[in-house]
Write a protein that holds these residues in place. Structure first.
Motif, PDB file in Angstrom:
ATOM      1  N   PHE A 118       0.824  -1.208   0.000  1.00 50.35           N
ATOM      2  CA  PHE A 118       0.000   0.000   0.000  1.00 50.35           C
ATOM      3  C   PHE A 118       0.860   1.261   0.000  1.00 50.35           C
ATOM      4  O   PHE A 118       0.403   2.344   0.368  1.00 50.35           O
ATOM      5  N   GLY A 119       2.114   1.103  -0.407  1.00 48.96           N
ATOM      6  CA  GLY A 119       3.014   2.254  -0.520  1.00 48.96           C
ATOM      7  C   GLY A 119       2.688   3.092  -1.743  1.00 48.96           C
ATOM      8  O   GLY A 119       1.875   2.705  -2.591  1.00 48.96           O
ATOM      9  N   MET A 120       3.379   4.208  -1.866  1.00 44.50           N
ATOM     10  CA  MET A 120       3.041   5.157  -2.934  1.00 44.50           C
ATOM     11  C   MET A 120       4.170   5.342  -3.931  1.00 44.50           C
ATOM     12  O   MET A 120       4.275   6.390  -4.568  1.00 44.50           O
ATOM     13  N   ASN A 121       5.039   4.350  -4.079  1.00 45.40           N
ATOM     14  CA  ASN A 121       6.007   4.398  -5.178  1.00 45.40           C
ATOM     15  C   ASN A 121       6.201   2.993  -5.749  1.00 45.40           C
ATOM     16  O   ASN A 121       5.884   1.993  -5.105  1.00 45.40           O
ATOM     17  N   ARG A 122       6.719   2.938  -6.959  1.00 40.69           N
ATOM     18  CA  ARG A 122       6.840   1.670  -7.678  1.00 40.69           C
ATOM     19  C   ARG A 122       7.775   0.690  -6.983  1.00 40.69           C
ATOM     20  O   ARG A 122       7.536  -0.516  -6.997  1.00 40.69           O
ATOM     21  N   GLU A 123       8.831   1.219  -6.384  1.00 47.04           N
ATOM     22  CA  GLU A 123       9.795   0.340  -5.738  1.00 47.04           C
ATOM     23  C   GLU A 123       9.145  -0.454  -4.607  1.00 47.04           C
ATOM     24  O   GLU A 123       9.433  -1.643  -4.422  1.00 47.04           O
ATOM     25  N   PHE A 124       8.257   0.188  -3.841  1.00 47.80           N
ATOM     26  CA  PHE A 124       7.550  -0.501  -2.765  1.00 47.80           C
ATOM     27  C   PHE A 124       6.658  -1.609  -3.329  1.00 47.80           C
ATOM     28  O   PHE A 124       6.573  -2.697  -2.751  1.00 47.80           O
ATOM     29  N   ILE A 125       5.994  -1.320  -4.445  1.00 46.25           N
ATOM     30  CA  ILE A 125       5.103  -2.316  -5.049  1.00 46.25           C
ATOM     31  C   ILE A 125       5.911  -3.517  -5.549  1.00 46.25           C
ATOM     32  O   ILE A 125       5.512  -4.671  -5.359  1.00 46.25           O
ATOM     33  N   TYR A 126       7.049  -3.248  -6.181  1.00 51.33           N
ATOM     34  CA  TYR A 126       7.922  -4.347  -6.613  1.00 51.33           C
ATOM     35  C   TYR A 126       8.376  -5.173  -5.407  1.00 51.33           C
ATOM     36  O   TYR A 126       8.410  -6.410  -5.454  1.00 51.33           O
TER      37      TYR A 126
END
Length: 391
Positions: free
Chosen positions: A296-304
């Motif tokens: 539920f983070g707000m940048n792509r790196e967190f989603i990866y």
């Protein structure tokens, strides 16, 4: 005393053969599931109807395992239930001839029921077959094949749709892995007609195990909290898409990444489980604490990062939880145990999905906290379980 070379060779042959069967099965049903929503939509089904059909299929698929698990133990018909359940995958190619959403829904639900029928029996056969080589390693190899199928299925259907633009050709294409699957599962049956007898001739690393006891119920509670606290990929991808972090075409690739991680991790953590044992279970809820804050983070790196941890956790769940049951439950009660386990496993995903989905829509700040708390509770149950198994 160590298992004989012939037994080890037979064990690996069965594990690999059933792994290829699982790979073919995943190509069929994961391929179909990847386009089930659009296919039902093509018949005019609404979003609520699609959700209801999907939910009903999953519920029945898990609920029937309580019955099929007991049937395995009471009848001893391991292969009959396994082959019969796999045969019901024919429902997916038959979707090519569905003329309405009602008929398509029936085929999708029948496929889920088939999975519910075969799962406890197949897991029991694997538990028997993996005795000479280590349960963790055996289930890990099986999961490796399984996840390759989960990646290949959607890719094959995507290419088919891109080429023909029609669903019918894609579903008919799945007849090929279905025929291969049936031939191989019958071959596995002929190679190991008596899986229980095979295990009973192997030297056991543990005692024969126990039945369905208080200890197993604590393990089931641990499983429930683990899966309820495990942030599902649909919610991760929904968040990423809604907030513009990923484009729609990137989501299947992100899922494929998670499945590849799952495939790579499964045999490794299976081997580690065989070496380190009980303590490895604790990694599952610990990873579960971290995933929601990344997902539920707000940048792509967190989603990866969330996708990679999702794959790691899935690889561990599918491998060491099943291996743990094989090691701890008496050979005469494993079908029942796997039936209970699979039902609890599915219930946890349902509870967590509904809870976190509602929080995301209504109290978004709590959406990552709730699954993390459930995972912390799973850690607490782990130590209760650890003390219980010492008794």
């Amino acid at each position: 005393m160590t298992p004989g070379t012939a037994s080890i060779r037979t064990a690996y042959k069965i594990i690999i053969l059933l792994g290829i069967v699982a790979l073919c099965g995943d190509i069929i049903y994961e391929g179909a599931r990847s386009i089930s929503g659009p296919y039902l939509l093509s018949f005019g089904a609404s979003a609520v109807l699609i959700g209801t059909i999907t939910g009903a299929g999953e519920f029945l698929g898990y609920a029937v395992r309580l019955i099929s698990g007991r049937a395995v133990d009471s009848s001893g018909q391991y292969w009959a239930l396994t082959i019969g359940g796999y045969a019901m995958l024919i429902a997916i190619p038959l979707l090519a001839f569905a003329g309405s959403w009602e008929m398509a829904a029936l085929f999708f639900i029948l496929e889920r029921i088939g999975k519910g029928i075969r799962s406890p029996a197949k897991d029991t056969i694997l538990a028997n077959a993996t005795a000479p080589v280590g349960r963790g390693m055996g289930f890990g190899i099986h999961e490796l094949f399984d996840q390759f199928g989960a990646v290949l299925g959607p890719v094959i259907l995507a290419f088919s749709l891109a080429g023909s633009g029609a669903y019918k050709e894609g579903f008919l294409l799945l007849l090929i892995p279905f025929v291969v699957l049936i031939v191989l599962v019958i071959g596995a049956w002929r190679m190991l007609p008596d899986p229980v007898g095979f295990e009973m001739h192997q030297p056991m690393t543990l005692s024969e195990g126990s039945g369905i006891s208080r200890k197993f119920m604590i393990f089931s509670l641990f499983t429930l909290f683990c899966t309820a606290g495990f942030l599902s990929f649909p919610l991760i991808s929904f968040h990423a898409l809604k907030n513009g972090l990923f484009q729609a075409f990137e989501i299947p690739l992100l899922y494929a990444l998670a499945m590849l991680v799952d495939a790579a991790v499964a045999p490794v953590c299976g081997k580690l489980y065989d070496q380190r044992g009980f303590i490895l279970l604790l990694v599952i809820p610990v990873v579960g604490i971290i995933i929601p804050f990344l997902g539920f983070g707000m940048n792509r790196e967190f989603i990866y990062g969330a996708a990679i941890l999702f794959g790691i956790s899935m690889g561990m769940q599918e491998t060491i939880l099943r291996a743990f049951i094989a090691d701890r439950i008496h050979i005469s009660k494993r079908g029942t145990a796997y039936g209970i386990f699979n039902t609890v496993y599915g219930a946890g995903f349902f509870i967590g999905g509904v809870l976190v989905g509602w929080l995301y829509e209504n109290i978004q700040s709590m959406a990552p906290i709730a699954p993390a708390v459930l995972s912390v509770l799973a850690c607490g149950v782990f130590f209760m379980m650890k003390n219980s198994f010492k008794e």
